[in-house]
Design a protein around this motif. Structure first.
Motif, PDB file in Angstrom:
ATOM      1  N   ALA A 269       0.853  -1.188   0.000  1.00  0.00           N
ATOM      2  CA  ALA A 269       0.000   0.000   0.000  1.00  0.00           C
ATOM      3  C   ALA A 269       0.887   1.235   0.000  1.00  0.00           C
ATOM      4  O   ALA A 269       1.986   1.229   0.578  1.00  0.00           O
ATOM      5  CB  ALA A 269      -0.922   0.018   1.217  1.00  0.00           C
TER       6      ALA A 269
ATOM      7  N   ASN B 108      -4.636   6.902   1.998  1.00  0.00           N
ATOM      8  CA  ASN B 108      -4.233   5.827   1.104  1.00  0.00           C
ATOM      9  C   ASN B 108      -4.387   6.259  -0.348  1.00  0.00           C
ATOM     10  O   ASN B 108      -5.416   6.811  -0.737  1.00  0.00           O
ATOM     11  CB  ASN B 108      -5.063   4.573   1.367  1.00  0.00           C
ATOM     12  CG  ASN B 108      -4.709   3.444   0.415  1.00  0.00           C
ATOM     13  OD1 ASN B 108      -5.375   3.234  -0.576  1.00  0.00           O
ATOM     14  ND2 ASN B 108      -3.628   2.743   0.722  1.00  0.00           N
TER      15      ASN B 108
ATOM     16  N   MET C  79      -3.306   0.445  -3.516  1.00  0.00           N
ATOM     17  CA  MET C  79      -3.219  -0.860  -2.887  1.00  0.00           C
ATOM     18  C   MET C  79      -2.961  -1.909  -3.960  1.00  0.00           C
ATOM     19  O   MET C  79      -3.450  -1.797  -5.075  1.00  0.00           O
ATOM     20  CB  MET C  79      -4.512  -1.203  -2.138  1.00  0.00           C
ATOM     21  CG  MET C  79      -4.840  -0.273  -0.981  1.00  0.00           C
ATOM     22  SD  MET C  79      -6.285  -0.831  -0.029  1.00  0.00           S
ATOM     23  CE  MET C  79      -7.574  -0.737  -1.256  1.00  0.00           C
TER      24      MET C  79
ATOM     25  N   TRP D 112      -7.614  -7.914   1.346  1.00  0.00           N
ATOM     26  CA  TRP D 112      -7.640  -6.778   2.251  1.00  0.00           C
ATOM     27  C   TRP D 112      -8.838  -6.879   3.176  1.00  0.00           C
ATOM     28  O   TRP D 112      -9.879  -7.424   2.798  1.00  0.00           O
ATOM     29  CB  TRP D 112      -7.714  -5.467   1.471  1.00  0.00           C
ATOM     30  CG  TRP D 112      -6.481  -5.181   0.683  1.00  0.00           C
ATOM     31  CD1 TRP D 112      -6.255  -5.476  -0.622  1.00  0.00           C
ATOM     32  CD2 TRP D 112      -5.280  -4.568   1.157  1.00  0.00           C
ATOM     33  NE1 TRP D 112      -4.992  -5.079  -1.007  1.00  0.00           N
ATOM     34  CE2 TRP D 112      -4.363  -4.514   0.074  1.00  0.00           C
ATOM     35  CE3 TRP D 112      -4.888  -4.050   2.393  1.00  0.00           C
ATOM     36  CZ2 TRP D 112      -3.109  -3.968   0.185  1.00  0.00           C
ATOM     37  CZ3 TRP D 112      -3.623  -3.510   2.508  1.00  0.00           C
ATOM     38  CH2 TRP D 112      -2.744  -3.471   1.423  1.00  0.00           C
TER      39      TRP D 112
ATOM     40  N   ARG E 250      -9.372   2.498  -1.236  1.00  0.00           N
ATOM     41  CA  ARG E 250      -8.392   3.513  -1.611  1.00  0.00           C
ATOM     42  C   ARG E 250      -8.971   4.900  -1.339  1.00  0.00           C
ATOM     43  O   ARG E 250     -10.130   5.178  -1.651  1.00  0.00           O
ATOM     44  CB  ARG E 250      -8.038   3.381  -3.090  1.00  0.00           C
ATOM     45  CG  ARG E 250      -6.839   4.208  -3.488  1.00  0.00           C
ATOM     46  CD  ARG E 250      -6.362   3.849  -4.865  1.00  0.00           C
ATOM     47  NE  ARG E 250      -7.303   4.251  -5.901  1.00  0.00           N
ATOM     48  CZ  ARG E 250      -7.093   4.093  -7.205  1.00  0.00           C
ATOM     49  NH1 ARG E 250      -5.998   3.485  -7.616  1.00  0.00           N
ATOM     50  NH2 ARG E 250      -7.973   4.489  -8.091  1.00  0.00           N
TER      51      ARG E 250
END
Length: 792
Positions: free
Chosen positions: A274, A300, A303, A310, A316
């Motif tokens: 990430a 973020n 990813m 996840w 995201r």
């Protein structure tokens, strides 16, 4: 008699010739292998001195009886062929007889060299050699435990005793292939895990060849195992660095660059990755400098893999939770790459439940590297390993730091581009007019599309300028080049055109003035850029009273006209040279426009389609206008439909489009009166004006309008030339125009106290909302406007 076993004698005993001699060297016994070697049977040689079999008889007969313990001699075959042999003599216990064993010297040398080679291989500390029988059991191995640090292989062991089952099965499959086909295997590299150290993956190079007896029958496989972990890691690191250089930095989009960095590191370096960036980076700004724990204001950005594995709910764009003031956090903020176990990560977060929400399932090790570039910490890249994968090592931390450094530079380049692009777009938007306008002469809608799907801004523009007497000027232009310089040039040209439009110049005269300006801009540019300063422009003026449109083009594509009945045509305009070329005249074209007609002005980026020529692009534009331009449809929707296809193709050049739907001033809202060349006509003009305003219900403007008409008509009679005309136009303003055939320019001046005249235009300027003068080939028109206040 001893008979050999079904599989034959072991290869080491093949070809050994044996004889028994007495103390004088007389042959007492002779074996079949000796007969095979010499071609002489036991009957031929028994009772004879062995010296008679030698090719080289010794000169001393007594010496011939001395048989050494070992040596080499040459025997004479029955056929006469000379056979070199190596022998060894041993005295039989309790007797004076000798047992002599001999074999061809070449065979002895081959076996000795084989033993020496095997001994040399066995003494290597970096190469493990194993001899497998036909069932792939290990019958001999020299240094497996020394090379790979594994426990010793048990007698008649298998590879699965030291390798994990899957790796052992894969390796034995290749050994079986060598045993079955006889084709050697050379330097096959494969990652393996050993049972004694299952968590650590290592690399092994396998070479193998089949063992055969003298008849070519397979007896087993010799395998060479070399530990290539260091080379494998070096190749992996080089491949990862190469992929990072190839994939990261190819985009100037911050999020796309972050995603490329995440895709490079997972799964090549870890199972999950990430990239988190400071919130300011997304907007192109520099992140704030923070030390210690707390909210680092990270969000973020990417990813990998995108979805699988996840925790549910992580997406995201989510903010990164705050951290405690932990030494690990401070190390990270000082630019160090940190490696954490799951328990250490929990201590940094401070909340086990939050860790369960944040970390991928089964995660046991995480590496976090700061994205540090040009003195700024832009964010971090985190890589997780899960399941049976090995924890991160300090050597890998060094590699991760290099990858993060390259990724940080790419992200910072994208950030700086985002900042500059945002500034350029803001400048472009400030320089462009409102997207839609609504004027008495018509409504307009403009659309601008940057090049490259928004990645590049340029110098294309459009404009709709309200002119006196309810007229409307329409402009479309295209500055050479892209970026801030093109936008700045566009802004200067747009401002100049607006200024010249207020002077009410004819389109050809206005373009001539603008061409002079572009030439001055070229001389002001650096020498290397002077040849790149240029522009094209189309300028049109529409008069809603006469319903005529006058156009002139400076190297610009012709407009497209959509008639009220839906027919589409290209307006034939005489194109003049681009604005950078001076000294050439421009020509005007006048067309009649019915109310409800749509005139489309555009730049070449709209019709330059990849793979098509300009003609095809123009036809596509006409077809789209025919399909989308309807009287009941708003112009802005039509413009959006026109650019929809172009936006999907990410055009190489920016494009601007201006659509104008014309209106007309009804005949009942205009009135004309021919002015006689007689000073007495001033009173007649006032009377005519009074009657007309009364018809329109504009009694409140009667006094000021009479004064304005009186002054303008007086000037036309006194200073102008016939014919002259007075015209009134009613809309949201009352326009009073006086036209005569003289090009003499009126001047506004302040008269002295003793002057008997000179106050006419000064009085008009005080009474009217605005006033002005425009010229035409037939003379000039002085106009004045007053605001009409209609009752609510």
């Amino acid at each position: 008699m001893i008979s050999p076993k079904p599989g034959g004698w072991p290869y080491a005993f093949d070809g050994l010739a044996t004889a028994v001699l007495d103390s004088r060297g007389t042959v007492l016994g002779w074996t079949e292998t000796a007969a095979d070697l010499t071609g002489l049977t036991a009957k031929d040689v028994c009772g004879r001195p062995v010296q008679e079999l030698l090719a080289d008889l010794p000169g001393d007969a007594d010496a011939a009886t001395e048989i050494p313990a070992f040596g080499q001699v040459r025997l004479r075959h029955r056929s006469g062929e000379i056979i070199p042999v190596t022998f060894r003599a041993t005295r039989v216990t309790g007797s004076s007889d000798l047992l002599v064993v001999a074999a061809p010297t070449q065979n002895v040398s081959d076996q000795q060299q084989g033993v020496d080679l095997l001994r040399a291989f066995s003494s290597q500390d970096r190469i493990a050699i194993a001899l497998h029988d036909r069932d792939l059991f290990i019958v001999h191995s020299n240094n497996l435990s020394g090379v790979f640090g594994c426990p010793p292989v048990p007698p008649r062991g298998r590879l699965r005793d030291v390798l994990m089952d899957g790796d052992a099965e894969e390796t034995e499959a290749f050994l079986r292939q060598v045993l079955d086909t006889g084709a050697p295997l050379v330097r096959r590299d494969q990652p393996v895990r050993w049972r004694h150290d299952q968590a650590r993956q290592r690399a092994m190079s396998l070479s193998a060849f089949r063992l055969e007896d003298e008849r070519g029958r397979p007896t087993g496989v010799a395998a060479l195992y070399i530990d290539t972990t260091d080379q494998w890691r070096a190749r992996r690191d080089l491949d990862l660095a190469r992929k990072t250089a190839e994939r990261v930095g190819g985009s100037l989009d911050v999020v796309r660059t972050a995603q490329d960095l995440a895709d490079v590191t997972a799964p090549a370096f870890g199972d999950f990755a990430a990239v988190d960036l400071a919130e300011a980076v997304f907007d192109g700004d520099e992140p704030a400098k923070r030390l210690g724990g707390g909210d680092l204001r990270l969000r973020n950005a990417a990813m990998a893999p995108a979805a699988a594995g996840w925790p549910a709910g992580i997406e995201r764009g989510d903010p990164v939770p705050p951290f405690l003031d932990h030494p690990v956090v401070r190390s990270f903020q000082h630019g160090e790459t940190v490696i954490l176990s799951r328990d250490e990560y929990i201590s940094v977060i401070g909340d086990p439940q939050r860790v369960e929400f944040l970390l991928p399932k089964g995660c046991h090790s995480v590496m976090v590297a700061p994205l540090h570039a040009r003195g700024l910490t832009l964010g971090d890249v985190s890589v997780w390993r899960v399941g049976s994968s090995v924890p991160f090592t300090e050597d890998e931390a060094d590699l991760m730091a290099q990858i993060a450094s390259r990724g940080a530079l790419a992200i910072d380049n994208a950030r700086r581009y985002t900042r500059e692009h945002r500034a350029a777009v803001a400048l472009q938007r400030r320089l462009l007019p409102p997207a839609t306008t609504d004027a008495p002469a018509g409504e307009t809608a403009g659309v601008y599309l940057p090049a490259g799907g928004g990645a590049e801004i340029g110098g294309d523009w459009f404009d709709a300028i309200a002119l006196p007497s309810l007229r409307l000027a329409l402009v479309a232009g295209d500055v050479v080049g892209h970026g801030m310089s093109a936008s700045a040039t566009m802004g200067r040209l747009r401002a100049a055109i607006q200024t010249l439009a207020d002077l009410e110049l004819e389109p050809d005269e206005l373009l001539t003035r603008i061409a002079d300006l572009v030439q001055r801009l070229a001389t002001e540019a650096p020498p290397a850029d002077q040849d790149t300063v240029g522009a094209t422009c189309l300028y049109a003026v529409y008069d809603p009273v006469t319903q005529c449109c006058t156009l002139a083009s400076a190297g610009h594509p012709p407009p497209v006209l959509v008639r009220p009945n839906g027919t589409v045509e290209v307006v034939e305009v005489s194109p003049g040279p681009p604005l950078a070329i001076g000294g050439m005249p421009y020509e005007t074209t006048t067309i009649d426009l019915e109310p409800g007609s749509v005139l489309a002005l555009y730049t070449d980026g709209l019709i330059e389609r990849e793979g098509d020529d300009i003609g095809q692009g123009l036809r596509h534009l006409m077809d789209t206008l025919a399909a989308t331009c309807r009287p009941e449809r708003p112009l802005d929707e039509t413009g959006a439909a026109l650019l929809a296809n172009l936006a999907d193709q990410a055009p190489r050049d920016d494009a601007a489009l201006l659509l104008a739907r014309t209106r007309a001033v009804p005949a009942k809202d205009t009135a004309q009166w021919q002015i006689p060349a007689d000073p007495a006509a001033v009173s007649e003009a006032r009377a005519w004006t009074t009657r007309q305003l009364a018809r329109w219900g504009l009694d409140d403007l009667l006094f000021t309008t009479e004064l304005i008409v009186s002054e303008l008509v007086t000037n036309a009679i006194r200073y102008g030339r016939p014919p002259a005309e007075l015209r009134l136009i009613r809309h949201d303003v009352l326009v009073c125009e006086v036209t005569d055939s003289s090009p003499t320019q009126p001047r506004l001046r302040r008269a002295a106290t003793t002057d008997e005249g000179g106050r006419g235009l000064f009085l008009v300027a005080q009474l009217a909302m605005r006033w002005g003068c425009r010229y035409s080939p037939g003379g000039k028109t002085i106009w004045a406007e007053q605001l009409i206040e209609y009752p609510h």
